[in-house]
Write a protein that holds these residues in place. Structure first.
Motif, PDB file in Angstrom:
ATOM      1  N   HIS A  42       0.840  -1.200   0.000  1.00 54.26           N
ATOM      2  CA  HIS A  42       0.000   0.000   0.000  1.00 54.26           C
ATOM      3  C   HIS A  42       0.876   1.252   0.000  1.00 54.26           C
ATOM      4  O   HIS A  42       1.967   1.261   0.583  1.00 54.26           O
ATOM      5  CB  HIS A  42      -0.932   0.006   1.202  1.00 54.26           C
ATOM      6  N   ALA A  43       0.377   2.304  -0.630  1.00 54.97           N
ATOM      7  CA  ALA A  43       1.125   3.558  -0.671  1.00 54.97           C
ATOM      8  C   ALA A  43       0.150   4.734  -0.694  1.00 54.97           C
ATOM      9  O   ALA A  43      -0.977   4.632  -1.205  1.00 54.97           O
ATOM     10  CB  ALA A  43       2.035   3.603  -1.900  1.00 54.97           C
ATOM     11  N   TRP A  44       0.618   5.846  -0.121  1.00 55.32           N
ATOM     12  CA  TRP A  44      -0.201   7.047  -0.036  1.00 55.32           C
ATOM     13  C   TRP A  44       0.680   8.272  -0.303  1.00 55.32           C
ATOM     14  O   TRP A  44       1.893   8.215  -0.238  1.00 55.32           O
ATOM     15  CB  TRP A  44      -0.812   7.195   1.362  1.00 55.32           C
ATOM     16  N   ILE A  45       0.011   9.386  -0.617  1.00 52.88           N
ATOM     17  CA  ILE A  45       0.668  10.675  -0.758  1.00 52.88           C
ATOM     18  C   ILE A  45       0.138  11.592   0.344  1.00 52.88           C
ATOM     19  O   ILE A  45      -1.072  11.788   0.472  1.00 52.88           O
ATOM     20  CB  ILE A  45       0.389  11.308  -2.141  1.00 52.88           C
ATOM     21  N   LEU A  46       1.035  12.136   1.150  1.00 54.69           N
ATOM     22  CA  LEU A  46       0.673  13.073   2.208  1.00 54.69           C
ATOM     23  C   LEU A  46       1.202  14.458   1.839  1.00 54.69           C
ATOM     24  O   LEU A  46       2.366  14.597   1.464  1.00 54.69           O
ATOM     25  CB  LEU A  46       1.274  12.621   3.546  1.00 54.69           C
ATOM     26  N   GLN A  47       0.333  15.465   1.949  1.00 56.17           N
ATOM     27  CA  GLN A  47       0.738  16.829   1.617  1.00 56.17           C
ATOM     28  C   GLN A  47       0.482  17.777   2.776  1.00 56.17           C
ATOM     29  O   GLN A  47      -0.534  17.683   3.466  1.00 56.17           O
ATOM     30  CB  GLN A  47      -0.032  17.348   0.393  1.00 56.17           C
ATOM     31  N   LYS A  48       1.426  18.694   2.949  1.00 57.89           N
ATOM     32  CA  LYS A  48       1.246  19.832   3.851  1.00 57.89           C
ATOM     33  C   LYS A  48       0.938  21.043   2.981  1.00 57.89           C
ATOM     34  O   LYS A  48       1.720  21.399   2.086  1.00 57.89           O
ATOM     35  CB  LYS A  48       2.519  20.071   4.671  1.00 57.89           C
ATOM     36  N   ILE A  49      -0.195  21.676   3.217  1.00 61.12           N
ATOM     37  CA  ILE A  49      -0.620  22.804   2.390  1.00 61.12           C
ATOM     38  C   ILE A  49       0.162  24.056   2.782  1.00 61.12           C
ATOM     39  O   ILE A  49       0.331  24.359   3.968  1.00 61.12           O
ATOM     40  CB  ILE A  49      -2.133  23.051   2.561  1.00 61.12           C
ATOM     41  N   ASN A  50       0.637  24.786   1.787  1.00 59.85           N
ATOM     42  CA  ASN A  50       1.364  26.031   2.023  1.00 59.85           C
ATOM     43  C   ASN A  50       0.356  27.144   2.315  1.00 59.85           C
ATOM     44  O   ASN A  50      -0.268  27.687   1.404  1.00 59.85           O
ATOM     45  CB  ASN A  50       2.217  26.380   0.798  1.00 59.85           C
ATOM     46  N   THR A 104      -4.624   8.457  -1.870  1.00 62.42           N
ATOM     47  CA  THR A 104      -4.133   7.148  -2.289  1.00 62.42           C
ATOM     48  C   THR A 104      -3.132   7.327  -3.422  1.00 62.42           C
ATOM     49  O   THR A 104      -3.373   8.103  -4.358  1.00 62.42           O
ATOM     50  CB  THR A 104      -5.294   6.261  -2.772  1.00 62.42           C
ATOM     51  N   TYR A 105      -2.006   6.649  -3.324  1.00 58.91           N
ATOM     52  CA  TYR A 105      -1.022   6.666  -4.407  1.00 58.91           C
ATOM     53  C   TYR A 105      -1.539   5.792  -5.545  1.00 58.91           C
ATOM     54  O   TYR A 105      -1.937   4.644  -5.332  1.00 58.91           O
ATOM     55  CB  TYR A 105       0.324   6.150  -3.917  1.00 58.91           C
ATOM     56  N   ILE A 106      -1.558   6.333  -6.745  1.00 59.24           N
ATOM     57  CA  ILE A 106      -2.048   5.580  -7.905  1.00 59.24           C
ATOM     58  C   ILE A 106      -0.911   4.705  -8.432  1.00 59.24           C
ATOM     59  O   ILE A 106       0.128   5.224  -8.862  1.00 59.24           O
ATOM     60  CB  ILE A 106      -2.570   6.530  -8.994  1.00 59.24           C
ATOM     61  N   PRO A 107      -1.060   3.392  -8.388  1.00 61.35           N
ATOM     62  CA  PRO A 107       0.040   2.493  -8.773  1.00 61.35           C
ATOM     63  C   PRO A 107       0.405   2.626 -10.245  1.00 61.35           C
ATOM     64  O   PRO A 107      -0.441   2.960 -11.083  1.00 61.35           O
ATOM     65  CB  PRO A 107      -0.517   1.103  -8.448  1.00 61.35           C
TER      66      PRO A 107
END
Length: 350
Positions: A42-50, A104-107
């Protein structure tokens, strides 16, 4: 460069604080800080908003959630990237005044940072056009404007005029030749104003940041979906189409100081036009189709004005690496605009 890691409390909010979760930094984002999280398959993308750029991050989430619900109701097969809910059901996690969201990271997906060929340009243009077409019947007045006056050329031109009067006068003198060139292109601002008052130009759901890295491609370089939806808000076709012309047409970007390397490629223009027209389909008005060229002129001129304005004001907005950095960027974009305008007749034959 310091390796910034996401707070443990944020990972806990998404139930991803287990030691088995691997965290790596994704470095190609210019605005938001982004990490990739891996746990087994499993993989994900985490972002901190500027929040310096997006001062109301909740507006971003409200926009994305509205559009996500809409697209799910009319075309559930369309790949729309929605944020995931944290354990408390929210899609925006706040920690010490900072805001985070998870996707969700798109494979088997990839991004590219430089347009390498016409096929990539056409595919990206199709994806951005198709994105707007999906929301042709959506009432975009429901959306928040996440960055005020972002692509308002009249506002940018007035900022430029103010910088001439109140900016660093030594720099005004230094840039005198290039300032005169910018002033000679003011007819483009008049074109912009005429678009805003013509009902044949529709206010639509626009992305507003159509660099090639905001398209996910598969391993065969076919477009999968549009990403980075923070600047999605009401706007006009010229924002997305014009910025593709601005960033795809030349083999060198706005950082290039050797102006002889700047060129406008006819085949790239044709690829963008074909891809965008196919993506937008019949939602484009005839007047909009006839104004494709104007879209590029508006967006290139706007960026040239913004770089020059920042230089004259003492470099208050864009990060610089040396004292004349914004001046060099402005000269780059003015040169690109000159070349673009000189090819108007050739473009009309595309």
């Amino acid at each position: 460069m310091t390796n910034i890691v996401p707070p443990i409390s944020v990972l806990k909010a998404y139930d991803l604080h287990d030691p088995s979760v691997e965290v790596s930094t994704i470095s190609n984002g210019l605005i938001n800080h982004t990490w990739k999280l891996n746990q087994g398959n499993h993989a994900w993308i985490l972002q901190k908003i500027n929040t310096s750029v997006f001062q109301q991050p909740e507006w971003i989430q409200e926009n994305i959630e509205q559009l996500g619900r809409y697209i799910q109701s009319i075309n559930p097969q369309y790949q729309f990237v929605m944020p995931l809910s944290a354990s408390d059901g929210t899609t925006l996690v706040e920690q010490d005044g900072n805001f985070y969201r998870l996707f969700t990271y798109i494979p088997n997906s990839q991004t590219i940072t430089v347009v390498e060929n016409t096929q990539q340009a056409k595919e990206a243009a199709f994806q951005f056009g198709n994105f707007t077409r999906q929301f042709a019947n959506f009432d975009c007045s429901q959306l928040h404007t996440t960055i005020k006056s972002f692509h308002d050329l009249s506002f940018r031109y007035e900022q430029f005029q103010q910088s001439l009067r109140h900016g660093v006068q030594e720099r005004v003198i230094q840039a005198e030749k290039w300032i005169a060139l910018l002033a000679s292109f003011s007819f483009i601002e008049q074109t912009y104003r005429s678009i805003l008052t013509d009902p044949e130009f529709k206010v639509r759901v626009m992305h507003h940041d159509t660099k090639i890295s905001n398209i996910l491609f598969d391993q065969n370089h076919h477009g999968l979906c549009v990403i980075d939806l923070d600047t999605v808000m009401p706007g006009y076709f010229f924002s997305d189409l014009g910025d593709m012309f601005r960033t795809y047409l030349s083999p060198v970007n706005e950082e290039e100081k050797d102006l002889s390397l700047i060129q406008v490629r006819i085949d790239m223009y044709k690829a963008i036009v074909e891809g965008y027209a196919q993506g937008m389909g019949d939602v484009l008005t005839e007047k909009e189709r006839q104004s494709f060229f104007d879209a590029g002129a508006i967006m290139i001129y706007m960026q040239a004005l913004r770089f020059m304005t920042d230089f004259l004001n003492g470099d208050q907005y864009y990060q610089i690496q040396y004292p004349t950095h914004n001046f060099e960027r402005a000269k780059n974009q003015i040169t690109l605009l000159q070349q673009y305008l000189s090819k108007k007749n050739e473009f009309h034959n595309c």
